[in-house]
Enzyme design. Sequence first.
Site, PDB file in Angstrom:
ATOM      1  N   GLY A 105      -9.302   2.876   2.497  1.00  0.00           N
ATOM      2  CA  GLY A 105      -8.347   2.088   1.694  1.00  0.00           C
ATOM      3  C   GLY A 105      -8.894   1.787   0.314  1.00  0.00           C
ATOM      4  N   TYR A 144       2.644  -5.528  13.036  1.00  0.00           N
ATOM      5  CA  TYR A 144       1.412  -5.541  12.229  1.00  0.00           C
ATOM      6  C   TYR A 144       0.384  -6.481  12.871  1.00  0.00           C
ATOM      7  CZ  TYR A 144      -1.369  -6.710   7.988  1.00  0.00           C
ATOM      8  OH  TYR A 144      -2.377  -6.938   7.070  1.00  0.00           O
ATOM      9  N   LYS A 169      -3.397  -5.618  14.328  1.00  0.00           N
ATOM     10  CA  LYS A 169      -4.597  -6.229  13.728  1.00  0.00           C
ATOM     11  C   LYS A 169      -5.376  -7.013  14.788  1.00  0.00           C
ATOM     12  CE  LYS A 169      -4.595  -5.297   9.222  1.00  0.00           C
ATOM     13  NZ  LYS A 169      -5.718  -4.660   8.532  1.00  0.00           N
ATOM     14  N   ARG A 198       1.611 -21.137   1.498  1.00  0.00           N
ATOM     15  CA  ARG A 198       0.658 -20.026   1.624  1.00  0.00           C
ATOM     16  C   ARG A 198      -0.606 -20.344   0.826  1.00  0.00           C
ATOM     17  NH1 ARG A 198       4.027 -18.892   4.762  1.00  0.00           N
ATOM     18  NH2 ARG A 198       5.188 -16.963   5.070  1.00  0.00           N
ATOM     19  N   ASP A 238      12.653 -16.948   5.686  1.00  0.00           N
ATOM     20  CA  ASP A 238      11.478 -17.630   5.123  1.00  0.00           C
ATOM     21  C   ASP A 238      10.174 -17.122   5.746  1.00  0.00           C
ATOM     22  OD1 ASP A 238      12.352 -19.351   3.203  1.00  0.00           O
ATOM     23  OD2 ASP A 238      12.461 -21.108   4.514  1.00  0.00           O
TER      24      ASP A 238
HETATM   25  P1  NAP Z   1      -2.879  -1.547  -0.071  1.00  0.00           P
HETATM   26  O1  NAP Z   1      -2.997  -1.910  -1.505  1.00  0.00           O
HETATM   27  O2  NAP Z   1      -1.514  -1.305   0.480  1.00  0.00           O
HETATM   28  O3  NAP Z   1      -3.776  -0.266   0.182  1.00  0.00           O
HETATM   29  C1  NAP Z   1      -3.758   0.366   1.420  1.00  0.00           C
HETATM   30  C2  NAP Z   1      -4.845   1.403   1.425  1.00  0.00           C
HETATM   31  O4  NAP Z   1      -4.861   2.059   2.707  1.00  0.00           O
HETATM   32  C3  NAP Z   1      -4.637   2.510   0.369  1.00  0.00           C
HETATM   33  O5  NAP Z   1      -5.888   2.884  -0.132  1.00  0.00           O
HETATM   34  C4  NAP Z   1      -4.011   3.632   1.188  1.00  0.00           C
HETATM   35  O6  NAP Z   1      -4.241   4.908   0.618  1.00  0.00           O
HETATM   36  C5  NAP Z   1      -4.785   3.470   2.492  1.00  0.00           C
HETATM   37  N1  NAP Z   1      -4.103   4.084   3.622  1.00  0.00           N
HETATM   38  C6  NAP Z   1      -2.924   3.715   4.181  1.00  0.00           C
HETATM   39  N2  NAP Z   1      -2.625   4.544   5.199  1.00  0.00           N
HETATM   40  C7  NAP Z   1      -3.623   5.456   5.282  1.00  0.00           C
HETATM   41  C8  NAP Z   1      -3.883   6.582   6.113  1.00  0.00           C
HETATM   42  N3  NAP Z   1      -3.045   6.936   7.093  1.00  0.00           N
HETATM   43  N4  NAP Z   1      -5.006   7.296   5.902  1.00  0.00           N
HETATM   44  C9  NAP Z   1      -5.875   6.959   4.919  1.00  0.00           C
HETATM   45  N5  NAP Z   1      -5.698   5.903   4.112  1.00  0.00           N
HETATM   46  C10 NAP Z   1      -4.574   5.169   4.282  1.00  0.00           C
HETATM   47  O7  NAP Z   1      -3.551  -2.635   0.865  1.00  0.00           O
HETATM   48  P2  NAP Z   1      -4.448  -3.912   0.457  1.00  0.00           P
HETATM   49  O8  NAP Z   1      -3.486  -4.967   0.075  1.00  0.00           O
HETATM   50  O9  NAP Z   1      -5.535  -3.484  -0.451  1.00  0.00           O
HETATM   51  O10 NAP Z   1      -5.030  -4.323   1.884  1.00  0.00           O
HETATM   52  C11 NAP Z   1      -6.391  -4.073   2.234  1.00  0.00           C
HETATM   53  C12 NAP Z   1      -6.643  -4.705   3.588  1.00  0.00           C
HETATM   54  O11 NAP Z   1      -6.430  -6.124   3.505  1.00  0.00           O
HETATM   55  C13 NAP Z   1      -5.711  -4.218   4.696  1.00  0.00           C
HETATM   56  O12 NAP Z   1      -6.462  -4.042   5.867  1.00  0.00           O
HETATM   57  C14 NAP Z   1      -4.711  -5.344   4.842  1.00  0.00           C
HETATM   58  O13 NAP Z   1      -4.181  -5.372   6.157  1.00  0.00           O
HETATM   59  C15 NAP Z   1      -5.554  -6.540   4.545  1.00  0.00           C
HETATM   60  N6  NAP Z   1      -4.824  -7.724   4.041  1.00  0.00           N
HETATM   61  C16 NAP Z   1      -3.992  -7.605   2.970  1.00  0.00           C
HETATM   62  C17 NAP Z   1      -3.352  -8.741   2.489  1.00  0.00           C
HETATM   63  C18 NAP Z   1      -2.473  -8.707   1.257  1.00  0.00           C
HETATM   64  O14 NAP Z   1      -1.899  -9.749   0.890  1.00  0.00           O
HETATM   65  N7  NAP Z   1      -2.351  -7.588   0.558  1.00  0.00           N
HETATM   66  C19 NAP Z   1      -3.563  -9.984   3.111  1.00  0.00           C
HETATM   67  C20 NAP Z   1      -4.448 -10.059   4.190  1.00  0.00           C
HETATM   68  C21 NAP Z   1      -5.080  -8.906   4.642  1.00  0.00           C
HETATM   69  P3  NAP Z   1      -3.220   5.480  -0.505  1.00  0.00           P
HETATM   70  O15 NAP Z   1      -3.497   4.702  -1.767  1.00  0.00           O
HETATM   71  O16 NAP Z   1      -3.578   6.898  -0.644  1.00  0.00           O
HETATM   72  O17 NAP Z   1      -1.834   5.247   0.017  1.00  0.00           O
HETATM   73  P1  GDP Z   2       3.543 -13.364   4.418  1.00  0.00           P
HETATM   74  O1  GDP Z   2       2.593 -14.312   3.749  1.00  0.00           O
HETATM   75  O2  GDP Z   2       2.881 -12.449   5.354  1.00  0.00           O
HETATM   76  O3  GDP Z   2       4.740 -14.050   4.991  1.00  0.00           O
HETATM   77  O4  GDP Z   2       4.068 -12.397   3.327  1.00  0.00           O
HETATM   78  P2  GDP Z   2       4.692 -12.462   1.877  1.00  0.00           P
HETATM   79  O5  GDP Z   2       3.636 -12.303   0.864  1.00  0.00           O
HETATM   80  O6  GDP Z   2       5.741 -11.418   1.956  1.00  0.00           O
HETATM   81  O7  GDP Z   2       5.331 -13.910   1.622  1.00  0.00           O
HETATM   82  C1  GDP Z   2       6.524 -14.263   2.258  1.00  0.00           C
HETATM   83  C2  GDP Z   2       7.073 -15.580   1.741  1.00  0.00           C
HETATM   84  O8  GDP Z   2       7.438 -15.475   0.353  1.00  0.00           O
HETATM   85  C3  GDP Z   2       8.354 -15.946   2.499  1.00  0.00           C
HETATM   86  O9  GDP Z   2       8.488 -17.335   2.607  1.00  0.00           O
HETATM   87  C4  GDP Z   2       9.425 -15.351   1.584  1.00  0.00           C
HETATM   88  O10 GDP Z   2      10.680 -15.982   1.768  1.00  0.00           O
HETATM   89  C5  GDP Z   2       8.857 -15.669   0.212  1.00  0.00           C
HETATM   90  N1  GDP Z   2       9.393 -14.756  -0.836  1.00  0.00           N
HETATM   91  C6  GDP Z   2      10.199 -15.121  -1.865  1.00  0.00           C
HETATM   92  N2  GDP Z   2      10.568 -14.045  -2.590  1.00  0.00           N
HETATM   93  C7  GDP Z   2       9.942 -12.971  -2.026  1.00  0.00           C
HETATM   94  C8  GDP Z   2       9.929 -11.572  -2.341  1.00  0.00           C
HETATM   95  O11 GDP Z   2      10.567 -11.082  -3.272  1.00  0.00           O
HETATM   96  N3  GDP Z   2       9.157 -10.786  -1.529  1.00  0.00           N
HETATM   97  C9  GDP Z   2       8.430 -11.294  -0.484  1.00  0.00           C
HETATM   98  N4  GDP Z   2       7.675 -10.465   0.253  1.00  0.00           N
HETATM   99  N5  GDP Z   2       8.464 -12.604  -0.160  1.00  0.00           N
HETATM  100  C10 GDP Z   2       9.205 -13.430  -0.910  1.00  0.00           C
END
Ligand code: NAP
Ligand code: GDP
Length: 319
Positions: free
Chosen positions: A12, A141, A145, A213, A275
Site C-alpha cells: 500500500g 471491512y 480487519k 470522530r 450518519d
Molecule cells: P489508500 O490511500 O486507499 O491506499 C490503498 C493502498 O493499497 C494503495 O497503495 C493501493 O495500491 C493498495 N492496494 C489496494 N488493493 C491492492 C491489491 N489488491 N494489491 C496490491 N495493493 C493494493 O489507503 P490508506 O488510506 O493509505 O490506508 C492505509 C491503511 O490504513 C489501510 O490498511 C486502511 O485500512 C487503514 N486505515 C485507513 C484509514 C483512513 O481514514 N484512510 C483509517 C484507519 C485505517 P494502488 O495505489 O495501486 O491502488
Molecule cells: P467513518 O469514520 O468510517 O464513518 O468514515 P467517514 O470518514 O466516511 O465519515 C463518515 C461520517 O462523515 C458520517 O457521519 C457521514 O455522515 C459524515 N459525512 C458527511 N459528508 C460526508 C461525505 O461526503 N463523505 C463521507 N464519507 N462522509 C460524510
Amino acid sequence: MLIDIMNVLVTGGSGLVGNALQNISNNHKLYKFIFLSSSDCDLENYEETMALFKRIKPEFVIHLAANVGGLYKNLISQSSMLEKNLLINSNVLKCAHELKVRKCISCLSTCIFPDKISYSSYPIDETSLHDGPPHESNYGYAYAKRILDVQSKAYRDQYNDNFICVIPTNIYGKNDNFNLENAHVIPALIHQCYLAKKNKKPFIVKGSGRPLRQFIYSIDLAKLILWTLEEYNGNANIALSVGPEEEKTIENIARIIAKCFDYEFELIFDTSFSDGQYKKTCSNKKLMENIETFDFTSINIGIKETINWFIENYKICRK
Ligand code: NAP
Ligand code: GDP
C-alpha cells in the site's frame, strides 16, 4: 563501519499513508524502504505475492494495503470489502511468515471497534476490539480487519512471529482519495466545498453533522508507524491516535473546511444520508505512555495543508 541495510517492504506504498511514509523515510540510515502499489503485485493473488516476497526478501513488513473507503463506499460494497481484504491480509501474513520476516506491522482502524458499548466504556482501547459487533454500515471491512488481528495473534501464539497491528483513527492528508462518493469524510468534504465555492452552489454535508470522530494527519501517523517499527517492542496492538479530547463533530470539520475556502454561505446537512456510527472514541493512553511525547499536527493546520495540496494537484489527484 559498515552497517547492514535492512529491507522494509511497505504494502500500500502508493496510498495516503504510504505516500506520507515515503515523505518521512527518505535516506534512512538503517532501512531501505520498498513501496509497493497494486501495479507491482496483486496481493489478492497468493502466487504473485509469494513471488514478490521471494524477490525482495524483506526483513520487515509494514502492511498498509487494503480496499479502503468512507462510509458510503462501505455501505454498498460489504462483500468486496470483506473478500478483498481477507485475501490481501491472509496472503501478506502467510508470506511474511514463510519468509521469516522479523516484524510485521499491519494496519487496523478504530472504525472496526464495537458499535453498541456502554457509555462508561468510552474511550475504547486496544483491548476492546472484539467486545461486540461492529457498526452495520461497515461490517464487511470491519470483520476482515478483525480477522487480520486474529491472524496476527495466531502467528504470534503458534510460531512466535513478531506480528502486531496498529489501530489508527480516521486519517487525512495529501495524496488522499478525494472522490465525492467513495472517499472518507475530510477529503470528500474538501472536494465538495471546492466545487461549491467554484460553482457558487450550496456546500452539502451528508448526514446530520452530529457524529463524532478523531482525525490524525497522515504525516503524524507515518512518524508513529516508523516509531512502532523502530521503538515499540510490545507484543500486542497499539492505537495510534490523537487523544479523546481532540474529538470533533462532522459539523466542526465542515466549518473548518468552509473557512479555509472562504466559503461564506450556509452549510446544508442532507439528513437523507446515513450518519454511520455515532462515535468510536479511542484512547491514546497506551501510545502516550510508550512514546512519552509526540507533537500532533493541529487539525486546522493539517486541513489547510491538505486543501493547498488538493488545489495544486487538482488535475492529477485521485478523485
Ligand atoms: P489508500 O490511500 O486507499 O491506499 C490503498 C493502498 O493499497 C494503495 O497503495 C493501493 O495500491 C493498495 N492496494 C489496494 N488493493 C491492492 C491489491 N489488491 N494489491 C496490491 N495493493 C493494493 O489507503 P490508506 O488510506 O493509505 O490506508 C492505509 C491503511 O490504513 C489501510 O490498511 C486502511 O485500512 C487503514 N486505515 C485507513 C484509514 C483512513 O481514514 N484512510 C483509517 C484507519 C485505517 P494502488 O495505489 O495501486 O491502488
Ligand atoms: P467513518 O469514520 O468510517 O464513518 O468514515 P467517514 O470518514 O466516511 O465519515 C463518515 C461520517 O462523515 C458520517 O457521519 C457521514 O455522515 C459524515 N459525512 C458527511 N459528508 C460526508 C461525505 O461526503 N463523505 C463521507 N464519507 N462522509 C460524510
